[in-house]
Enzyme design. Structure first.
Site, short mmCIF file in Angstrom:
data_model
loop_
_atom_site.label_atom_id
_atom_site.label_comp_id
_atom_site.label_asym_id
_atom_site.label_seq_id
_atom_site.Cartn_x
_atom_site.Cartn_y
_atom_site.Cartn_z
NE ARG A 1 -3.97 0.11 0.67
CZ ARG A 1 -5.16 -0.39 0.14
NH1 ARG A 1 -5.54 0.32 -0.90
NH2 ARG A 1 -5.86 -1.09 0.73
NE ARG B 1 13.33 -7.64 10.30
CZ ARG B 1 12.89 -8.86 11.12
NH1 ARG B 1 11.82 -9.31 11.15
NH2 ARG B 1 13.65 -9.15 11.85
NE ARG C 1 -3.34 2.92 12.49
CZ ARG C 1 -3.74 1.84 11.66
NH1 ARG C 1 -3.09 1.61 10.50
NH2 ARG C 1 -4.89 1.30 11.77
CB SER D 1 -8.63 -0.60 7.36
OG SER D 1 -7.66 -1.57 7.75
NE ARG E 1 -10.97 -4.86 2.59
CZ ARG E 1 -10.51 -5.03 3.77
NH1 ARG E 1 -9.41 -4.39 4.29
NH2 ARG E 1 -11.30 -5.78 4.62
N1 HPA Z 1 -10.38 -5.31 14.21
C1 HPA Z 1 -8.82 -4.60 14.52
N2 HPA Z 1 -8.39 -3.90 13.39
C2 HPA Z 1 -9.02 -3.68 12.26
C3 HPA Z 1 -10.13 -4.42 11.96
C4 HPA Z 1 -10.90 -5.06 13.11
O1 HPA Z 1 -12.03 -5.58 13.14
N3 HPA Z 1 -10.75 -3.99 10.99
C5 HPA Z 1 -9.57 -3.32 10.11
N4 HPA Z 1 -8.66 -3.21 11.05
#
Ligand code: HPA
Length: 237
Positions: free
Chosen positions: A25, A44, A88, A91, A219
């Protein structure tokens, strides 16, 4: 001057760094939104890039998943590469009913089940809060764009797969947490320790209360809106 996890030269990273969890990403963000891009880290496979947005230098560095991983990269970026602002971009899973898939959550503060910030303060509680200047810049920009951005507490969990029968999400809902994710509290602790500014901006990919999950295409699109939001908020035109 390389660090154990960043094989880069002094000056390779810009003062402002966007940190997605996924290194691919990071590559996508750099290639899609920045110009004059160079890859500055591949240790890494945790890829890092520096380029320009509106002519100003910006870096994008993968953080990996979870508090330990983001803390390693954030510490080295700030201490050894002179980074002063980390956002940061990730998601999260929504906890509250009124938050929908694709909404953007801005982490004003982060609760956590990680012990790292208590260790920092030798057992005392640490208020894991975002930098006000970054927060204000991003919320102002969201308002300008009429974007559904929610500002409030996120919960930084060490557990993605909650144990069966766990009451965690109900408890978090009761205490008003907007969403769960896995890095914010760690990032805010590191930023406080080394005097940098940090913020977490996360797109809702999972609605945990209703058991909804985003498709791969959705997404991508909603993630794009969030990256533009952050870049336009932080980088002068
Ligand atoms: N839990 C933790 N972190 C996340 C989630 C989740 O359900 N979805 C996206 N990031």
């Amino acid at each position: 001057m390389s660090t154990p996890h960043l094989q880069a030269e002094p000056g390779d990273f810009a003062e402002t760094v966007l940190m997605p969890g996924d290194p691919l990403r990071a590559k996508f963000i750099a290639e899609t939104y920045l110009t004059d891009v160079t890859q500055v880290n591949e240790v890494r496979n945790m890829l890092g890039f520096t380029g320009r947005y509106n002519g100003h230098p910006v870096s994008v560095q993968g953080s990996g998943m979870g508090v330990p991983s983001i803390q390693i990269y954030a510490t080295e970026l700030i201490k050894d590469f002179g980074v002063t602002r980390i956002v940061r971009v990730g998601s999260c899973g929504a906890i509250q009913d009124e938050i929908d898939l694709g909404d953007v959550v801005i982490g004003l503060a982060a609760g956590t089940d990680s012990t790292v910030n208590r260790r920092r303060l030798e057992g005392r509680d640490f208020p894991a809060v975002a930098d006000y200047g970054l927060l204000r810049a991003v919320t102002d920009e969201a308002q300008r764009r009429d974007m559904a951005a929610r500002v409030g507490s996120v919960f930084t969990s060490d557990i993605f797969y909650e144990p069966e029968g766990s009451n965690t999400f109900a408890l978090l809902e009761r205490y008003g947490f907007l969403a769960v994710e896995m890095e914010a509290a760690g990032l805010y602790g590191v930023a406080a320790e080394y005097g940098a500014a940090a913020l977490t901006v996360a797109t809702v990919s999972d609605q945990l209360k209703r058991g909804e999950h985003m498709s791969a295409e959705d997404r991508q699109t909603s993630f794009d809106d969030m990256i533009r939001l952050v870049l336009d908020a932080l980088i002068p035109s």
